[in-house]
Each structure stands twice: as structure tokens, then as C-alpha cells.
Design a protein around this motif. Sequence first.
Motif, PDB file in Angstrom:
ATOM      1  N   THR A  24       0.825  -1.205   0.000  1.00 52.17           N
ATOM      2  CA  THR A  24       0.000   0.000   0.000  1.00 52.17           C
ATOM      3  C   THR A  24       0.859   1.255   0.000  1.00 52.17           C
ATOM      4  OG1 THR A  24      -1.706  -1.198   1.234  1.00 52.17           O
ATOM      5  CG2 THR A  24      -1.858   1.198   1.212  1.00 52.17           C
ATOM      6  N   ALA A  25       1.917   1.248   0.811  1.00 52.44           N
ATOM      7  CA  ALA A  25       2.805   2.413   0.864  1.00 52.44           C
ATOM      8  C   ALA A  25       3.498   2.634  -0.479  1.00 52.44           C
ATOM      9  CB  ALA A  25       3.839   2.225   1.968  1.00 52.44           C
ATOM     10  N   SER A  28       0.915   4.015  -2.940  1.00 54.93           N
ATOM     11  CA  SER A  28       0.521   5.391  -2.621  1.00 54.93           C
ATOM     12  C   SER A  28       1.576   6.400  -3.068  1.00 54.93           C
ATOM     13  CB  SER A  28       0.267   5.529  -1.118  1.00 54.93           C
ATOM     14  OG  SER A  28       1.464   5.345  -0.381  1.00 54.93           O
ATOM     15  N   LEU A 173      -7.186   1.807   5.608  1.00 53.00           N
ATOM     16  CA  LEU A 173      -5.865   2.243   5.148  1.00 53.00           C
ATOM     17  C   LEU A 173      -5.584   1.761   3.731  1.00 53.00           C
ATOM     18  CD1 LEU A 173      -3.661   1.699   8.334  1.00 53.00           C
ATOM     19  CD2 LEU A 173      -4.344   3.880   7.319  1.00 53.00           C
ATOM     20  N   SER A 176      -8.103   3.781   1.281  1.00 49.39           N
ATOM     21  CA  SER A 176      -7.941   5.228   1.209  1.00 49.39           C
ATOM     22  C   SER A 176      -6.568   5.633   0.691  1.00 49.39           C
ATOM     23  CB  SER A 176      -8.195   5.855   2.587  1.00 49.39           C
ATOM     24  OG  SER A 176      -7.284   5.354   3.538  1.00 49.39           O
ATOM     25  N   LEU A 177      -5.537   4.846   0.997  1.00 50.05           N
ATOM     26  CA  LEU A 177      -4.187   5.203   0.565  1.00 50.05           C
ATOM     27  C   LEU A 177      -3.812   4.571  -0.776  1.00 50.05           C
ATOM     28  CD1 LEU A 177      -2.190   4.929   3.920  1.00 50.05           C
ATOM     29  CD2 LEU A 177      -3.141   6.975   2.839  1.00 50.05           C
ATOM     30  N   ARG A 391     -12.761   8.248  -0.195  1.00 48.43           N
ATOM     31  CA  ARG A 391     -11.919   7.973   0.968  1.00 48.43           C
ATOM     32  C   ARG A 391     -12.689   8.180   2.278  1.00 48.43           C
ATOM     33  NH1 ARG A 391      -7.411  10.765  -2.186  1.00 48.43           N
ATOM     34  NH2 ARG A 391      -6.124   9.024  -2.922  1.00 48.43           N
TER      35      ARG A 391
END
Length: 530
Positions: A24-25, A28, A173, A176-177, A391
Motif C-alpha cells: 500500500t505504501a 501510494s 488504510l 484510502s491510501l 476515501r
Amino acid sequence: MTGDHQTLTLLLCSVFVAVTLAITAWVSRTRHGSSEEFYVGGRLFSPMENGFAIAGDYASAASFLGVPGLIVLVGYDGVLYVVGFLVGWLVVLFLLAELVRNCGRFTFADVVAARMAERPVRLAAGTSSVTVCLLYLVAQMVGAGTLVALLLGRTGGAAQVWTVTGVGVLMVLYVSLGGMRATTWIQIVKAVVLLAGTLALTVLVLVRFHGDVNRLLLTAAAHSGHGDAFLAPGLRYGGDWTARLDFLSLGLALVLGTGGLPHILARFYTVPTARAARRSALWAIGLIGVFYLMTIVLGFGAAALVGPDAVRGSNAAGNTAVPLLALHLGGGPGSTTGAVLVAVVAAVALATIVAVVAGLTLSSSAAVAHDLYAALRRRDRRPRSEVAVARIAAVAVGAAAIALGLLARELNVAVLVGLAFAVAASANLPVLLYSLFWRSFTTRGAVWAVYGGLVPAVLLVVLSPVVSGSPDALFPGVDFHCFPLCNPGIASVPLGFLAGWLGTVTSAAPPDEARHAETEVRSLTGAGAA
């Protein structure tokens, strides 16, 4: 389980969570803020990638925990869920996959709104999508609570609350990300982990019986307490007319419900062409078919090796059958190998839950932003504004799922998913089929088809033995049920189709022939598809 074994389980679960958060990071940081990127990942996934993601999205806690538990408790009748879950994909493959991909952009409401008045259709379709996704999400939250109950010996009520809350926070998380791209890769990782874990347990069960499936079935029947009736239809859905109608109702809901699940239909928008959508469905059918065959082995294996009494003693709904089977295969309570296998099963189940809730949350937030919000605020249709609303909607959906999951934690997850399938088959599938194949279908017919299936389905669930009037009900201490069936599909699905027909034939405004012709060409050829 001892403290060391619980630590091992938490470690494996933490590894999966860490990997998915890293995905996810990464996404994003590389993604763009457009609605196409957020909702469908830029339509960049290959058929194989999307097929694995669909399998990861579809094989939920109901499949991994609930179905084997039902087989342990009711034998052959529990296999009905496997058949229904798999056969429903034929409806998707032959009637929907390519046409939906060609006609829509982000949600299934796009298909209907293509030839109708947008505002009322999007409001109806968005409401239905959110309802179906919430019902499905509740099942995943119940699965999460079941795992914690097993690991903590049913004494960790507060820990269950924190675990369900943690799953809800994770899914918010992810969505939304990372949007659809992060959700898809999480589902791909989960599908690989789930198939590998299920295969390992299946091999261990077959090795225990030296590959003799007949011996496995006979041993399961002998330990079931029901004898040969365990391997024959009717243990749960036989007897009086109510049980037989419940059987037909459940089968109808499972076979038709897959074609109305918003989070499954949304997956066909993540590939570049309709041909890729069809190939994605073929990949998904192959992977899902193999997985469900293995769940049958696990169900009868748990009945033969663990027994229904032990499963019922751990969880009345049967949701702990697979973890208990893993413990037995590893040497029983107190054994290191057994604890390792339970830890692996718990990690696989958590991966299953987390991945599915991410897909459901994304689908429901897309319905809120792209359908409900866009219909109510027609002057504010900027992509970035819509993504921001999605989000916020993800947070709201996560909170609702947490609350409902804690309320329904004693119900079987497969039963809960069966209800979601019934609502999807009643409200979403009729309007989709009518829009794609009926030239005379009108806006009034579309709105009536959605509400004519959605309202009766939800109302009949509330008035059914699932909610009150039975020992296994959501509220066992009260009795206000007046609908005898546990699944409303046999009544609500025909009502959805009937309402769509009635709304169409009573419409004052004729259908827009030009828009229908345009939609027909687009659905069959892909000309003008996004």
C-alpha cells in the motif's frame, strides 16, 4: 494454545500485514490521484493477474472457515455452498463479463445508467451496492472474531473487539491510501497464500487416509453421529416443506448472486479490454474450482478426524473446523507441529479476511462516491472531489462493518454470505440483465427492479429465523420472525424481476431507442468503451 504458540501465530499474521502495508505504501507513492487510478487501478492488470485477484476477492472467510464447518455439521448438504459458489461463475462468464466491461467505467450502475436517466438509477444502484457490501463485510468480521476466540480460548472478549477493529482500520488504510491497485496486489498475494495453505492441509488429510477418498467419507460418516445419512441429501434441508424450500432458496441465491456482487463486477473494469475480462473469468473459475474442491476434503477431513462434537464445542456455528483440523493433523493440543499448523491456518484466514474486506470497502466507497454522491451533487463531478468522497466513505463503511461484525459474531460466516448473495441476486442481477438484453426496459423499470428486490430481501432477512426465533439467531432471546426460511432468495429474486417488468410496462415515457442501440453496439463490440 500456549503463550509461545500464540506468539508464533501473531508473528505470521504480522508478517502478512507488514507485507500488505508495504504494498500500500509503495502504491501510494507511485499512483496518481485520478478517479480511474483509484477505482480501477488504471486498467493495467493482465488477465492472469486479474484472475488471481478475483479468486482472492471471491474466496472469502465463508469459503475457508464457514463451508468446511457446515460440512462437518450437516454433511452432504454443506456441499451445496460449494456447488452454488462455483456454478454462479457460469452466469458471470457467459452473460456478464464482457458486456459489463464494455458498458461500464467504475461501478455496475454505469451499465444501467448508460441508457437510463442517471440520477434515480444511480441512487438505487448505489444503495443496493452498499447494502450488499455491508452484509458481505459482516461475514468477514465474524471470521476475524472467530479466529481470536480460538486463539484466546473464548476468554478474550476485549481482544476480539480490538482485533475486529484492527481489521477495519487496515481495510480503511488499504483503500484510502492505495485504491484499487494496492487492493488488487493484496488480493493476488492472498490468493497465492490461501491456495498454498489449503493445498498443504488437503495433502495432509489425504495422506492420513493413504489417498483413499472412500475411506475418508466412510470415516466421516461414522464419526458424524448420523451414519450413512451424513453422506446423503436431507440432513439439514430434508424433512418438511420449509427445509426443502430453504434448500431451493439458498441454491437460487448462490447461483444467481455472484452476477450481482458489486466488488466482483468491479474487477472486470481493471483490465484493458473485454477479451481480457473474459480471460480473467476463466482464470478465476479454474483457481476457484480447485480451491472449492479442496474445501470439501477439509470439511469431510475435519468430520472424520476432529468430529462434529469437538467442532461444536469450540464454535457452535462450526467456524473453527479448519483450525481444529490443522491442530489434529499436527499432533493435537500441546504439540509444536500442531501449533505451527494452527498458526499457518490463522495467518491464511486473516489474509483471506483482510484482502476481501479491502475489496468490499473499495466497492462500497466507489458506490457512495461515484453513484450516490455524484447523483446528488451533479454540479461537482471533478475526479479529485469524487476520490476524496470515496476515501471518507471508506472510513464510514469500515466503522459500520466493525459494529455489525461484533453484533453478529456468533453466526456462521457461510450463512451470512448466503444472505449477501440473496440480496445481490434480488436487487442487482435483474436490473443488469434487463438493461443488457431487454430493448423496452425503462428508467422506472430499473428503479423498481432494484428496490423491488432489495426491500423484500432485506425485510425477509429481518423477519427470518436468522435474526430471531431460533437458538442460533442473531437475537436468540426474542422472537418476531414470521418468514420461515433462512434465505429469502426464492421469494425476493422473482420479486426483483417482476418489479422491473411491472415498472417498465407501466412507464409513461417510452424507452430511448437510440441510447439502447448505442449501448447494444458498445456492449457487443467494445466500440467507445473506456
